[in-house]
Design an enzyme around this catalytic site. Structure first.
Site, short mmCIF file in Angstrom:
data_model
loop_
_atom_site.label_atom_id
_atom_site.label_comp_id
_atom_site.label_asym_id
_atom_site.label_seq_id
_atom_site.Cartn_x
_atom_site.Cartn_y
_atom_site.Cartn_z
N GLU A 82 -8.95 -71.98 28.67
CA GLU A 82 -7.60 -72.14 28.13
C GLU A 82 -6.78 -73.06 29.02
O GLU A 82 -5.57 -73.15 28.89
CB GLU A 82 -6.90 -70.79 27.95
CG GLU A 82 -6.72 -70.00 29.23
CD GLU A 82 -5.67 -68.91 29.08
OE1 GLU A 82 -4.48 -69.27 28.99
OE2 GLU A 82 -6.04 -67.73 29.06
N CYS A 116 -7.73 -65.90 26.98
CA CYS A 116 -8.88 -65.45 27.79
C CYS A 116 -10.12 -65.15 26.96
O CYS A 116 -11.15 -64.74 27.50
CB CYS A 116 -8.49 -64.21 28.60
SG CYS A 116 -7.00 -64.45 29.55
N SER A 208 2.50 -58.05 26.36
CA SER A 208 1.07 -58.36 26.52
C SER A 208 0.29 -57.13 26.96
O SER A 208 -0.85 -56.94 26.54
CB SER A 208 0.87 -59.53 27.50
OG SER A 208 1.07 -59.12 28.84
N HIS A 246 -11.95 -57.14 30.39
CA HIS A 246 -11.19 -58.31 30.80
C HIS A 246 -10.13 -57.80 31.79
O HIS A 246 -9.45 -56.81 31.51
CB HIS A 246 -10.52 -58.98 29.59
CG HIS A 246 -9.46 -59.96 29.98
ND1 HIS A 246 -9.73 -61.02 30.82
CD2 HIS A 246 -8.14 -60.02 29.69
CE1 HIS A 246 -8.60 -61.69 31.01
NE2 HIS A 246 -7.63 -61.11 30.33
N1 ACO Z 1 4.09 -49.48 45.20
C1 ACO Z 1 3.24 -49.07 44.24
N2 ACO Z 1 3.37 -49.38 42.93
C2 ACO Z 1 4.44 -50.12 42.56
C3 ACO Z 1 5.39 -50.57 43.51
C4 ACO Z 1 5.18 -50.21 44.88
N3 ACO Z 1 6.02 -50.61 45.84
N4 ACO Z 1 6.32 -51.28 42.87
C5 ACO Z 1 5.98 -51.29 41.56
N5 ACO Z 1 4.84 -50.60 41.37
C6 ACO Z 1 4.09 -50.40 40.13
C7 ACO Z 1 4.88 -50.05 38.92
O1 ACO Z 1 5.18 -48.67 38.87
C8 ACO Z 1 3.91 -50.48 37.82
O2 ACO Z 1 2.87 -49.55 37.71
P1 ACO Z 1 2.69 -48.66 36.40
O3 ACO Z 1 2.54 -49.59 35.25
O4 ACO Z 1 1.48 -47.85 36.64
O5 ACO Z 1 3.95 -47.87 36.32
C9 ACO Z 1 3.28 -51.73 38.41
O6 ACO Z 1 3.51 -51.66 39.82
C10 ACO Z 1 3.82 -53.04 37.87
O7 ACO Z 1 5.19 -53.08 38.08
P2 ACO Z 1 6.22 -53.39 36.88
O8 ACO Z 1 7.57 -53.43 37.47
O9 ACO Z 1 5.95 -52.45 35.74
O10 ACO Z 1 5.79 -54.78 36.30
P3 ACO Z 1 6.08 -56.24 36.87
O11 ACO Z 1 7.44 -56.67 36.55
O12 ACO Z 1 5.61 -56.36 38.27
O13 ACO Z 1 5.08 -57.11 35.96
C11 ACO Z 1 3.12 -57.67 34.74
C12 ACO Z 1 3.72 -56.79 35.81
C13 ACO Z 1 3.86 -57.47 33.40
C14 ACO Z 1 1.67 -57.31 34.57
C15 ACO Z 1 3.26 -59.16 35.18
O14 ACO Z 1 2.54 -59.34 36.36
C16 ACO Z 1 2.77 -60.14 34.15
O15 ACO Z 1 3.51 -60.52 33.25
N6 ACO Z 1 1.48 -60.63 34.27
C17 ACO Z 1 0.92 -61.59 33.35
C18 ACO Z 1 0.62 -61.02 31.98
C19 ACO Z 1 -0.65 -60.21 31.94
O16 ACO Z 1 -1.51 -60.28 32.79
N7 ACO Z 1 -0.84 -59.43 30.83
C20 ACO Z 1 -2.05 -58.66 30.64
C21 ACO Z 1 -2.80 -58.98 29.36
S1 ACO Z 1 -2.69 -60.65 28.88
C22 ACO Z 1 -3.61 -61.66 29.98
O17 ACO Z 1 -4.75 -61.39 30.24
C23 ACO Z 1 -2.98 -62.81 30.52
#
Ligand code: ACO
Length: 427
Positions: A82, A116, A208, A246
């Protein structure tokens, strides 16, 4: 052709990496957010000297050399990616440089693209070709190659980069149960790349995640339905030894496997014990939508799934946790981790794979692992891939706090600055 599938695999990931812990500090994220919250350890990235073409040239050359495959014996070459290099010319045509040298230009196949999922589309094309009437007796070759980079923000730590090559043919140690596939495809804007001048995706992270989990559920239901149709009995998690996902980041893999356990519970399958039934009981009446929103269900199902996760999923997580999201290569890097960890005990086992590409396309499918003759044996695949050696020989790039001021420039320049001005390999 019988037992068509993957004969040989090789993997390449860039030698430059950053520790997720260092990235947390650099980004000013709370401690543990990337390592525990996302479940990631380290992230590989392309420096300015490499890209998806150079990675795929490297991995194909290496596979042909290490398994001593005559390039004239490749009849189909399919690429999943991609990462847009050119809007018309396929990555496959760049790889033809390798084969032209040997006088082989008679090679079908082009690139497949949908986030992906392109690698899985490429793989199915090759397997279907070998199983079909148009097969000419030569090998198929599948290449997944991507560099995952995100704009500054919460998605950036979920980047990564790698290329994987897989040789396809009959009598394979990794053979497809071709009838056992369940797909789910739908029109959504969860992650897409409308800005052709930028390599960053537009991503709705929360959407996502939900789309991914809905696709897991839907594919599993369709997969179970096919299994019942063709095998005449109900499928449950106990019918496969390992589950490979994945892996955009490890936490989502943990949540996905927990969803499968919840599905088994809802289908009242014999794989779910009394303790699990008690813990999941309160969630039995949630609607689909409610179930994706329920933090309590997420917690309870992850807790119930933990022992099974350690057994059936954990051995697949090494490379994705160490390298990051490799987009099309991500699922196959997880599968490569399983071969790396368990090659001597895999023969006779069934492994289920789940492929997801935003937008969205997803398939769950089944592989049977078998003993096979050198060089196409599971132990030789593990030896050739040399995952430990490759992980150990990476050099960690140190990021310094003052780099924050470069945060707004495009990522190429961003890494370029790291490399030239403030980065040095750890000695
Ligand atoms: N210690 C431990 N855990 C923590 C801490 C900390 N200090 N701070 C946050 N967390 C946890 C949260 O509780 C959450 O866990 P949970 O879901 O089990 O509750 C996790 O860390 C992620 O934190 P969030 O605030 O929920 O999310 P964030 O704003 O960091 O974004 C996301 C995460 C959405 C995955 C982002 O990285 C993203 O957009 N990634 C790209 C998209 C993606 O990969 N999508 C997946 C499918 S599509 C693809 O394959 C591309």
């Amino acid at each position: 052709a019988k037992n068509v599938g993957i004969l040989a695999i090789d993997i390449y990931f860039p030698p430059a990496c950053v520790q997720q812990e260092a990235l947390e500090t650099h980004d000013g994220a709370s401690k543990g957010k990337y390592t525990i919250g996302l479940g990631q350890d380290c992230m590989s990235f392309c420096t300015e000297v490499e890209d998806v073409i150079s990675m795929s040239l490297t991995v194909v050359t290496s596979l042909l050399e290490k398994y001593e495959i005559d390039p004239k014996l490749v009849g189909r070459l399919e690429v999943g990616s991609e990462t847009v290099i050119d809007k018309s010319k396929s990555i496959k045509t760049f790889l033809m440089q390798i084969f032209e040298k040997y006088g082989n230009t008679d090679i079908e196949g082009v690139d497949s693209t949908n986030a992906c999922y392109g690698g899985t589309a490429a793989l199915f094309n090759c397997v279907n070709w070998v199983e079909s009437n148009s097969w000419d007796g030569r090998y198929g070759l599948v290449v997944c190659t991507d560099s995952a980079v995100y704009a500054e923000g919460p998605a950036r730590p979920t980047g990564g980069a790698a290329a994987i090559a897989m040789l396809i043919g009959p009598d394979a140690p990794i053979s497809f149960e071709s009838k056992l596939r369940g797909s789910h495809m739908s029109h959504v804007y969860d992650f897409y790349k409308p800005n052709l001048a930028s390599e960053y995706p537009v991503v709705d992270g929360k959407l996502s995640q939900t789309c991914y989990l809905m696709a897991v559920d839907s594919c599993y239901k369709n997969f179970c339905h096919k299994y019942e149709k063709f095998e005449g009995k109900q499928f449950s998690l106990s019918d496969a030894e390992y589950f490979v996902f994945h892996s955009p980041y490890n936490k989502l893999v943990q949540k996905s496997f927990a969803r499968l356990v919840f599905n088994d519970f809802l289908m009242n399958s014999s794989s779910v014990d009394e303790v699990a039934k008690e813990k999941l009981g309160p969630f039995a009446t949630l609607s689909g939508d409610e179930s994706y929103q329920s933090r309590d269900l997420e917690k309870a199902s992850q807790q119930v799934a933990k022992p099974l996760y350690d057994q059936k999923v954990q051995p697949t997580t090494l490379i994705p946790k160490q390298v990051g999201n490799m987009y099309t290569a991500s699922l196959y890097a997880a599968f490569a981790s399983l071969i790396h960890n368990k090659n001597s005990t895999l023969a006779g086992k069934r492994v289920i794979l789940f492929s997801y590409g935003s937008g969205l396309t997803a398939t769950m499918f089944s592989l049977q692992l078998r003993d096979s003759q050198h060089p196409f044996s599971l132990s030789n695949i593990a030896r050739v891939m040399d995952v430990d050696g490759k992980l150990k020989s990476r050099h960690e790039v140190m990021i310094y706090k003052n780099l924050i001021k470069y945060g707004n420039v495009p990522h190429v320049l961003f890494w370029f600055n790291i490399k030239l001005n403030v980065a040095m390999p750890k000695t």
